[in-house]
Design an enzyme around this catalytic site. Structure first.
Site, PDB file in Angstrom:
ATOM      1  N   ASP A   1      -6.422   3.976  -7.834  1.00 30.70           N
ATOM      2  CA  ASP A   1      -7.765   3.814  -7.272  1.00 30.70           C
ATOM      3  C   ASP A   1      -8.464   5.172  -7.240  1.00 30.70           C
ATOM      4  O   ASP A   1      -8.374   5.921  -6.274  1.00 30.70           O
ATOM      5  CB  ASP A   1      -7.680   3.212  -5.857  1.00 30.70           C
ATOM      6  CG  ASP A   1      -9.071   3.038  -5.246  1.00 30.70           C
ATOM      7  OD1 ASP A   1     -10.059   3.395  -5.919  1.00 30.70           O
ATOM      8  OD2 ASP A   1      -9.154   2.555  -4.108  1.00 30.70           O
TER       9      ASP A   1
ATOM     10  N   ASP B   1      -0.650  -0.904  -4.295  1.00 29.53           N
ATOM     11  CA  ASP B   1      -2.068  -1.157  -4.015  1.00 29.53           C
ATOM     12  C   ASP B   1      -2.824   0.134  -3.669  1.00 29.53           C
ATOM     13  O   ASP B   1      -2.341   0.954  -2.877  1.00 29.53           O
ATOM     14  CB  ASP B   1      -2.162  -2.149  -2.840  1.00 29.53           C
ATOM     15  CG  ASP B   1      -3.443  -2.953  -2.877  1.00 29.53           C
ATOM     16  OD1 ASP B   1      -4.008  -3.135  -3.968  1.00 29.53           O
ATOM     17  OD2 ASP B   1      -3.886  -3.410  -1.804  1.00 29.53           O
TER      18      ASP B   1
ATOM     19  N   SER C   1       0.847  -1.193   0.000  1.00 30.90           N
ATOM     20  CA  SER C   1       0.000   0.000   0.000  1.00 30.90           C
ATOM     21  C   SER C   1       0.880   1.240   0.000  1.00 30.90           C
ATOM     22  O   SER C   1       2.091   1.163   0.213  1.00 30.90           O
ATOM     23  CB  SER C   1      -0.894   0.026   1.238  1.00 30.90           C
ATOM     24  OG  SER C   1      -1.668  -1.122   1.263  1.00 30.90           O
TER      25      SER C   1
HETATM   26  P1  13P Z   1      -8.227  -7.801   3.092  1.00 36.84           P
HETATM   27  O1  13P Z   1      -7.449  -6.901   3.991  1.00 36.84           O
HETATM   28  O2  13P Z   1      -9.661  -7.907   3.481  1.00 36.84           O
HETATM   29  O3  13P Z   1      -7.580  -9.130   2.919  1.00 36.84           O
HETATM   30  O4  13P Z   1      -8.260  -7.105   1.652  1.00 36.84           O
HETATM   31  C1  13P Z   1      -7.071  -7.012   0.915  1.00 36.84           C
HETATM   32  C2  13P Z   1      -7.212  -6.161  -0.277  1.00 36.84           C
HETATM   33  O5  13P Z   1      -8.209  -6.183  -0.977  1.00 36.84           O
HETATM   34  C3  13P Z   1      -6.080  -5.294  -0.607  1.00 36.84           C
HETATM   35  O6  13P Z   1      -6.314  -4.493  -1.722  1.00 36.84           O
END
Ligand code: 13P
Length: 291
Positions: free
Chosen positions: A104, A82, A50
């Protein structure tokens, strides 16, 4: 074989009806753990990070470690940024050597989402073999899961999905179908399987062009996860589960070795538990032996 973008590995996965595990990491031990687990299982792998940990550790540092690990691993590995809401930071990570970027802009109005996603796609495609993930609809946090799942307007509209992928040039696509980030509060979260099937048919029915992404893997039961894969999900994101593994393993080790001051042993305990979770998911997703 090892440094790859997400698109090629996911087109193969979609065709063969398995999903590649996309595991979020926040430090080097986790990164090594997910790689070792995938190597043990001979599975293709997407390492995700992230924006906050990416900025904290440094995009170039992460990309360089990724390259070193991936080049010596006998499996294809992608490094994915991410949920980045900042177009400029997407470009920074693409420049650094990430091989898949998620812009995003799903909280923006439709046209703005298209504009920002297209800008990242154009940039990534112009500088190298970097694929891009876009999102449409709301993948909620856990507080809102039920509300979002029941709100037609918050989920991905199949017609808009087609327009979105055509106008952005996106390589892989995350439609909101009711999954959420975090640990589901209910045992049977409401997911819109029909919507996923319809989107998959519309986008990839004649030819597999844009692999689909399932967000919010943590807490989904094996049969639900497998159903999402069978309906076209070929990138399956797991984050919270690995955060729990890291924190629980650290806590448990320290609690039972309170007088010991040997950080390496904590790392070994953490790595073991993360590897075990990653191997669990790889078995569910059907990607073992697919490298
Ligand atoms: P979780 O944290 O619910 O596993 O989701 C992960 C996710 O979608 C990261 O983009």
């Amino acid at each position: 074989m090892s440094i790859v973008n997400a698109k090629d590995m996911l087109i193969k996965a979609t065709g063969e009806k398995y999903a590649v595990g996309a595991f979020n990491i926040t430090n080097l031990i986790q990164m090594e753990a997910v790689v070792e687990a995938a190597v043990n299982k001979k599975a293709p792998l997407i390492i995700q990070i992230s924006v906050t940990p990416s900025k904290f550790l440094g995009a170039i540092v992460l990309a360089d470690i990724y390259k070193t690990l991936a080049e010596s691993a006998p499996i294809p590995i992608c490094l994915h940024l991410d949920h980045c809401t900042d177009v400029e930071y997407c470009k920074v990570c693409a420049d650094a050597g990430y091989t898949n970027i998620m812009i995003d802009a799903s909280k923006q109005i439709f046209q703005e989402n298209i504009k920002q996603t297209k800008e990242v796609c154009d940039y990534c495609h112009s500088i190298g073999n970097i694929s891009v993930e876009g999102e449409l609809g709301t993948v909620s946090g856990i507080e809102d899961q039920v509300k979002v799942a029941e709100d037609e307007a918050a989920l991905c509209d199949p017609g808009q999905a087609l327009t979105f992928v055509e106008q952005t040039g996106v390589d892989i696509f995350a439609p909101a179908i009711g999954t959420a980030h975090g640990v589901y509060k209910t045992k049977n979260p409401k997911l819109d399987f029909d919507r996923l099937e319809k989107i998959s048919e519309l986008i990839n029915g004649e030819e597999i062009k844009i692999p689909l992404v399932i967000h919010g893997g943590t807490g989904l039961k094996p049969d639900v996860s497998k159903k999402l894969v069978s309906l076209g999900g070929s990138k399956f994101n797991v984050s919270t589960d690995l955060k729990h593994a890291l924190i629980d393993a650290t806590h448990n080790y320290i609690s039972s070795h309170r007088d010991e001051y040997n950080p390496g042993k904590i790392d070994i305990a953490v790595k073991k538990d993360i590897m075990s979770r990653v191997e669990y998911w790889i078995d569910i997703l059907g990607c073992a032996g697919k490298a």
